[in-house]
Design a protein around this motif. Structure first.
Motif, PDB file in Angstrom:
ATOM      1  N   SER A 212       0.845  -1.194   0.000  1.00 31.46           N
ATOM      2  CA  SER A 212       0.000   0.000   0.000  1.00 31.46           C
ATOM      3  C   SER A 212       0.884   1.250   0.000  1.00 31.46           C
ATOM      4  O   SER A 212       1.985   1.259   0.551  1.00 31.46           O
ATOM      5  N   ARG A 213       0.386   2.312  -0.619  1.00 27.56           N
ATOM      6  CA  ARG A 213       1.176   3.530  -0.808  1.00 27.56           C
ATOM      7  C   ARG A 213       0.518   4.685  -0.063  1.00 27.56           C
ATOM      8  O   ARG A 213      -0.710   4.856  -0.107  1.00 27.56           O
ATOM      9  N   ARG A 214       1.346   5.476   0.595  1.00 26.35           N
ATOM     10  CA  ARG A 214       0.868   6.656   1.302  1.00 26.35           C
ATOM     11  C   ARG A 214       1.767   7.834   0.922  1.00 26.35           C
ATOM     12  O   ARG A 214       2.974   7.778   1.120  1.00 26.35           O
ATOM     13  N   THR A 215       1.148   8.888   0.396  1.00 22.98           N
ATOM     14  CA  THR A 215       1.899  10.079   0.004  1.00 22.98           C
ATOM     15  C   THR A 215       1.638  11.180   1.022  1.00 22.98           C
ATOM     16  O   THR A 215       0.483  11.473   1.359  1.00 22.98           O
ATOM     17  N   VAL A 216       2.725  11.777   1.497  1.00 32.15           N
ATOM     18  CA  VAL A 216       2.637  12.789   2.551  1.00 32.15           C
ATOM     19  C   VAL A 216       3.338  14.055   2.079  1.00 32.15           C
ATOM     20  O   VAL A 216       4.421  13.992   1.487  1.00 32.15           O
ATOM     21  N   ARG A 217       2.711  15.197   2.367  1.00 33.06           N
ATOM     22  CA  ARG A 217       3.353  16.487   2.097  1.00 33.06           C
ATOM     23  C   ARG A 217       3.893  17.044   3.406  1.00 33.06           C
ATOM     24  O   ARG A 217       3.176  17.161   4.390  1.00 33.06           O
ATOM     25  N   MET A 218       5.186  17.383   3.402  1.00 34.25           N
ATOM     26  CA  MET A 218       5.875  17.794   4.618  1.00 34.25           C
ATOM     27  C   MET A 218       5.811  19.305   4.821  1.00 34.25           C
ATOM     28  O   MET A 218       5.565  20.081   3.894  1.00 34.25           O
ATOM     29  N   LYS A 219       6.102  19.725   6.071  1.00 38.09           N
ATOM     30  CA  LYS A 219       6.169  21.141   6.436  1.00 38.09           C
ATOM     31  C   LYS A 219       7.642  21.520   6.608  1.00 38.09           C
ATOM     32  O   LYS A 219       8.293  21.071   7.547  1.00 38.09           O
ATOM     33  N   PRO A 220       8.184  22.348   5.717  1.00 36.01           N
ATOM     34  CA  PRO A 220       9.628  22.611   5.776  1.00 36.01           C
ATOM     35  C   PRO A 220       9.994  23.615   6.869  1.00 36.01           C
ATOM     36  O   PRO A 220       9.292  24.589   7.111  1.00 36.01           O
TER      37      PRO A 220
END
Length: 298
Positions: A212-220
């Motif tokens: 399973s794939r999980r895409t996460v957007r990070m906080k720089p």
């Protein structure tokens, strides 16, 4: 005219003078006597001068022929020496090996590999250029580039030497202060140190053991344009980041960094040897083999 001379006839002319007769020269060259005579006649025609005076019993060089013969002997000797040198470069590592690679991989992997390579091949001198731009190998006269990551399309030749893993890491002190993420989604709540040269430095896709794939957007909280700088900021406790295994493993073993979300996989990057020309010289082939063996742990 001189630019119309067939240079192959020079070797026939020198062989004829050395053999002393058309018959002997024909035997040595594997030609007919008539063919040797024809080569000489055409050479004299191309030069516009007589080189040999011959009768039914003997032949002798003219003054022009004597001078031309000496020049031909020297030219052929130089050509043979040049061919021998090329052959030596093809079979034996020698000369200067000029190569380029990225700053982080160059310091961590390539430079130590070159040190051991030079010990094995003392007749090779090394010129290593490290930096984070993609050099033009032909225009800048590089023999070889070691490139990590994902190759762009190129007319150059490339060999895959291995791969590296990407790992999410942070210091124990940072995790003690901010908590340890257990799921990829929780990374979005942490300060992320981004490597700005990546195509998507703030968006990462994690793949579980089940696929399973999980895409996460990070906080720089910070970014840098090479992995070595990101590595330094992570070690200083500035946040969480993705680092390649060749930069992080020693710190992980020493307890200075902790691997997070080890049950998930990130895309692996390739390690490639890139070079111009279809037949690289021995110095290039030998270093490629040497680096491949080191990467494989041989």
């Amino acid at each position: 005219m001189a630019n119309e001379v067939n240079l192959n006839r020079l070797a026939v002319f020198v062989a004829l003078v050395r053999a002393g007769s058309f018959t002997a020269a024909a035997e040595q060259l594997g030609l007919t006597k008539a063919m040797v005579s024809q080569h000489l006649a055409r050479l004299e025609q191309e030069l516009g001068t007589t080189l040999l005076l011959r009768s039914t019993r003997r032949m002798s060089l003219t003054e022009a022929g004597t001078l031309f013969h000496a020049d031909c002997v020297r030219l052929l000797a130089d050509a043979e020496a040049a061919i021998a040198r090329v052959g030596g470069n093809r079979d034996t590592p020698s000369g200067t090996l000029r190569l380029t690679t990225s700053t982080d991989y160059g310091m961590a992997v390539v430079a130590p590999a070159l040190a051991s390579f030079c010990q094995l091949h003392p007749q090779v001198q090394v010129d290593l250029v490290i930096g984070d731009r993609i050099n033009d190998l032909i225009a800048e006269r590089f023999d070889l580039a070691i490139r990590v990551g994902w190759l762009r399309d190129s007319s150059l030749h490339a060999l895959r030497l291995g791969s590296f893993r990407q790992m999410v890491v942070a210091t124990p002190a940072y995790l003690a202060a901010h908590g340890t993420p257990r799921r990829p989604e929780q990374l979005a709540m942490h300060g992320w140190i981004a490597m700005s040269v990546l195509a998507t430095p703030l968006r990462w896709t994690f793949v579980s053991s089940g696929g399973s794939r999980r895409t996460v957007r990070m906080k720089p909280v910070a970014q840098a344009n090479n992995a070595a700088a990101v590595h330094a900021m992570v070690l200083a406790g500035a946040g969480v980041a993705v680092l390649p295994d060749y930069l992080a493993e020693e710190d992980i073993r020493a307890g200075r960094l902790v691997v997070l979300l080890a049950q998930y996989r990130l895309p692996e990057g390739g390690i490639h040897a890139v070079y111009p020309g279809r037949q690289p010289p021995a110095k290039v082939r030998s270093f490629i083999d040497h680096l491949r063996e080191r990467l494989a742990g041989v």
